[in-house]
Design an enzyme around this catalytic site. Structure first.
Site, PDB file in Angstrom:
ATOM      1  N   ASN A 171      -0.490  10.513   5.808  1.00 45.36           N
ATOM      2  CA  ASN A 171      -1.717  10.129   6.412  1.00 45.36           C
ATOM      3  C   ASN A 171      -2.606  11.381   6.335  1.00 45.36           C
ATOM      4  OD1 ASN A 171      -1.442   7.370   7.667  1.00 45.36           O
ATOM      5  ND2 ASN A 171       0.299   8.141   8.014  1.00 45.36           N
ATOM      6  N   THR A 224      -1.231  -2.856  10.984  1.00 40.82           N
ATOM      7  CA  THR A 224      -1.435  -2.983   9.529  1.00 40.82           C
ATOM      8  C   THR A 224      -0.414  -3.589   8.611  1.00 40.82           C
ATOM      9  OG1 THR A 224      -2.611  -1.828   7.513  1.00 40.82           O
ATOM     10  CG2 THR A 224      -1.004  -0.630   8.739  1.00 40.82           C
ATOM     11  N   THR A 268       0.751  -1.277   0.248  1.00 44.26           N
ATOM     12  CA  THR A 268      -0.001  -0.069  -0.068  1.00 44.26           C
ATOM     13  C   THR A 268       0.801   1.113  -0.245  1.00 44.26           C
ATOM     14  OG1 THR A 268      -0.271  -0.232   2.489  1.00 44.26           O
ATOM     15  CG2 THR A 268      -2.032  -1.101   1.030  1.00 44.26           C
ATOM     16  N   THR A 304      -7.313  10.315  -0.146  1.00 49.58           N
ATOM     17  CA  THR A 304      -7.420  10.998  -1.532  1.00 49.58           C
ATOM     18  C   THR A 304      -6.162  11.262  -2.546  1.00 49.58           C
ATOM     19  OG1 THR A 304      -6.984  13.080  -0.351  1.00 49.58           O
ATOM     20  CG2 THR A 304      -9.396  12.531  -0.592  1.00 49.58           C
ATOM     21  N   LYS A 309       4.079  -6.933   4.095  1.00 52.36           N
ATOM     22  CA  LYS A 309       3.875  -5.512   3.790  1.00 52.36           C
ATOM     23  C   LYS A 309       3.512  -4.860   4.984  1.00 52.36           C
ATOM     24  CE  LYS A 309       0.358  -3.604   3.213  1.00 52.36           C
ATOM     25  NZ  LYS A 309      -0.419  -2.573   4.354  1.00 52.36           N
ATOM     26  N   GLU A 331       5.740   4.759   7.457  1.00 54.67           N
ATOM     27  CA  GLU A 331       5.456   6.152   6.772  1.00 54.67           C
ATOM     28  C   GLU A 331       6.414   7.455   6.866  1.00 54.67           C
ATOM     29  OE1 GLU A 331       0.941   4.606   5.578  1.00 54.67           O
ATOM     30  OE2 GLU A 331       1.549   6.036   7.278  1.00 54.67           O
TER      31      GLU A 331
END
Length: 408
Positions: free
Chosen positions: A403, A195, A158, A408, A184, A281
């Site tokens: 995040n 996650t 992702t 979007t 992942k 991230e």
């Protein structure tokens, strides 16, 4: 192929889930994402003994429910189907129907029983799966051009910036046993599953009860010791498949090579966990926290997780600020009864806190150390002989950017 020997374990950093005998993998773009691969598979030649560990989040996504029910039927799985870009989570009864439909369609393609297919999803929560695209993908996914392990690893990502794989080989009963893994995970990462998806394959011959015991034990020392941002997701799972094609004598806790098998499984799990933590991230650094001298493993884990989860510690590391006060504070609010005057703290090789007081150190030297890609924080509690290690990453401006616009 890069091979590194580590005390009876050969580490193959460029190999993964297809190294063990009888496993193949692949992936393709079916249209869930705009461009990137988003549908992947792992297939074993024969039904494999299967064990899994799952998120502690009470909102378990539909694919996890379906997969757990399937494994419970006879503890066997022969194929795994994964989609990314959509989590199929918080989707109600329709989500269960869609996960079941994925399972049924892939089983039909393979000519195997439905309960032998595990399904899982990762991505945006609360949106129904685009089933027409997925059904179309399943019809094409076994095409030759999609058959590549690299495709599988790309298809499960992702917000990850890189694929994550590792494999090891060990000798059991004179047979070469391979253990391979892929994973992942980048955000919503926190101890007790996050996650993240982890897939481990092995050609070892092992019964379900012992495989499940080994996986839970190893997970508690690896995947459950990482954090990126303190969030635990709805879709997380680590699945291990053992098809027995190495033809070793069946592994049990009483087998003379049991500890060697567990060591290999731990090395694969730990390396994948560290890769997830490093790929947090927006992250620029991997942080390793070692807590030693605790009364119990549980207390050591609590302290380590408190430090690695602290936003203030993580931002200090990002800013290359040797702010040891944030580390000490995290120890103090962890809930573990410690003796402040007995605690020692070091950042890398630099002692910064001892006997309840700061230690003199060269700010410039420690700042230079904090500019490296891997940072170690060492804590000595001086209350016992138990030790644990936890992993995380720094918290950066880019984490907020990623995040702030995830959907979007």
């Amino acid at each position: 192929m890069q091979a590194i020997s580590n005390q009876n374990v050969v580490v193959l950093k460029e190999e993964g889930v297809t190294l063990p005998k009888g496993f193949k993998a692949g992936g393709m773009h079916c249209g869930i994402k705009k461009e990137n691969l988003d549908l992947g598979y792992i297939i074993s030649e024969t039904p494999a003994t299967a064990a899994g560990v799952y998120t502690t989040n009470v909102f378990q996504a539909a694919p996890l429910v379906v997969t757990q029910e399937s494994i419970a039927k006879e503890y066997k799985i022969q194929a795994v189907l994964v989609n990314s870009g959509n989590a199929n989570s918080c989707t109600g009864e329709q989500g269960i129907k869609d996960a079941t439909a994925m399972q049924k369609a892939f089983a039909s393609q393979l000519g195997i029983s439905e309960h032998l297919v595990a399904v899982t999803s990762t991505g945006v929560i609360g949106e129904l799966l685009p089933m027409k695209k997925i059904h179309s993908g399943i019809k094409q996914i076994l095409n030759k051009e999609n058959a590549a392990e690299e495709n599988f690893m790309q298809a499960i990502l992702t917000t990850d910036t890189s694929v994550k794989q590792i494999a090891v080989q060990i000798q059991i009963d004179g047979k070469t046993v391979s253990i391979g893994g892929a994973a992942k995970g980048s955000g919503m990462i926190h101890p007790n599953m996050a996650t993240m998806l982890g897939f481990i394959t092995t050609d070892a011959n092992i019964a379900y009860e012992d495989l499940h015991f080994a996986l839970k034990d190893v997970t508690n020392q690896s995947f459950n010791m990482i954090t990126v941002d303190g969030d635990t997701s709805t879709n997380d799972m680590v699945l291990v498949l053992a098809n027995g094609l190495a033809e070793n004598n069946q592994l049990t806790k009483n087998h003379p090579d049991w500890d060697l098998f567990v060591k290999g499984l731990k090395m694969v799990s730990e390396e994948l966990a560290k890769k997830i933590a490093r790929d947090g991230e927006g992250a620029t650094k991997l942080i390793e926290v070692v807590v030693d001298g605790a009364k119990t493993q549980e207390e050591a884990s609590i302290v380590a997780k408190s430090i690695i989860s602290s936003s203030l510690v993580k931002t200090a590391i990002f800013g290359t600020d040797a702010n040891w006060g944030r580390i000490v504070t995290a120890i103090g609010y962890s809930g573990v009864p410690v003796q402040p005057n007995a605690v020692k703290v070091a950042i890398g090789p630099y002692q910064v806190f001892e006997n309840g007081l700061p230690c003199p150190f060269d700010e410039a030297e420690v700042k230079y150390y904090l500019e490296q890609e891997t940072i170690q924080i060492y804590v000595e509690l001086n209350q016992g002989n138990q030790s644990v290690t936890a992993w995380g990453c720094d918290l950066t401006y880019d984490y907020v950017k990623i995040n702030g616009s995830y959907r979007t």
